[in-house]
Design a protein around this motif. Structure first.
Motif, short mmCIF file in Angstrom:
data_model
loop_
_atom_site.label_atom_id
_atom_site.label_comp_id
_atom_site.label_asym_id
_atom_site.label_seq_id
_atom_site.Cartn_x
_atom_site.Cartn_y
_atom_site.Cartn_z
N HIS A 1 0.77 -1.25 0.00
CA HIS A 1 0.00 0.00 0.00
C HIS A 1 0.79 1.29 0.00
O HIS A 1 0.27 2.32 -0.42
CB HIS A 1 -0.96 0.01 1.19
N HIS B 1 -0.22 -4.76 -5.38
CA HIS B 1 -1.53 -4.57 -4.75
C HIS B 1 -2.61 -5.15 -5.67
O HIS B 1 -2.52 -4.98 -6.88
CB HIS B 1 -1.79 -3.08 -4.52
N HIS C 1 -11.37 -4.72 -4.88
CA HIS C 1 -10.22 -4.28 -4.08
C HIS C 1 -9.24 -3.57 -5.01
O HIS C 1 -8.60 -4.19 -5.83
CB HIS C 1 -9.55 -5.50 -3.43
N CYS D 1 -6.84 3.09 -0.66
CA CYS D 1 -7.34 1.75 -1.02
C CYS D 1 -8.77 1.64 -0.54
O CYS D 1 -9.09 2.06 0.58
CB CYS D 1 -6.47 0.68 -0.35
N HIS E 1 -8.38 -0.80 2.54
CA HIS E 1 -7.34 -0.65 3.56
C HIS E 1 -6.97 0.79 3.86
O HIS E 1 -5.91 1.05 4.43
CB HIS E 1 -6.10 -1.46 3.17
FE FE2 Z 1 -5.66 -2.75 -0.30
#
Ligand code: FE2
Length: 129
Positions: free
Chosen positions: A32, A60, A66, A113, A116
């Motif tokens: 990330h 990623h 995602h 993200c 995340h």
């Molecule tokens: Fe992620």
């Protein structure tokens, strides 16, 4: 990464995440942290290229459920740009021309993200007059 940011360990979507140590990053951090590539030194007013890449250390995921939603770039706390990404239709790597006229401080990238949260990467840059 010199700055220590407040993060709430109870919720990954809280705060801005910065790896504690680039040499011992966790897998989550490797996936990330936005990595900035730019000259170490520029002349004020000169146009130069800056690349921000998420997943440089470990890829990623880039799929509909995602993905990296956007990347922002700052000089210090001066906002420079925001680029929205279309998940699986665009890679989380952008290269943009930048010209610093009055901004100061290190280049700072934020990457978001969808699962995340918000992540920060820094790069020192000297701006000569
Ligand atoms: Fe992620």
């Amino acid at each position: 990464m010199a700055d220590v940011k407040y993060v709430c360990d109870q919720d990954i979507l809280c705060g801005v995440r910065v790896p504690k140590d680039l040499k011992t990053m966790t897998e989550l951090e490797q996936k990330h942290v936005p990595v900035i590539t730019a000259p170490d030194k520029v002349t004020r007013g000169e146009t130069f290229l800056v690349t921000v890449e998420v997943g440089k250390y470990k890829t990623h995921p880039n799929e509909p459920a995602h993905f990296i939603e956007w990347v922002e770039l700052y000089s210090g706390d001066t906002f420079l740009l925001r680029i929205s990404l279309a998940g699986s239709l665009s890679d989380p790597k952008v290269t943009v021309p930048v010209r610093l006229t009055h901004a100061h401080g290190p280049l700072k990238a934020w990457a978001k993200c969808n699962m995340h949260g918000l992540w920060e990467g820094l790069k020192d840059i000297a701006i000569e007059d």
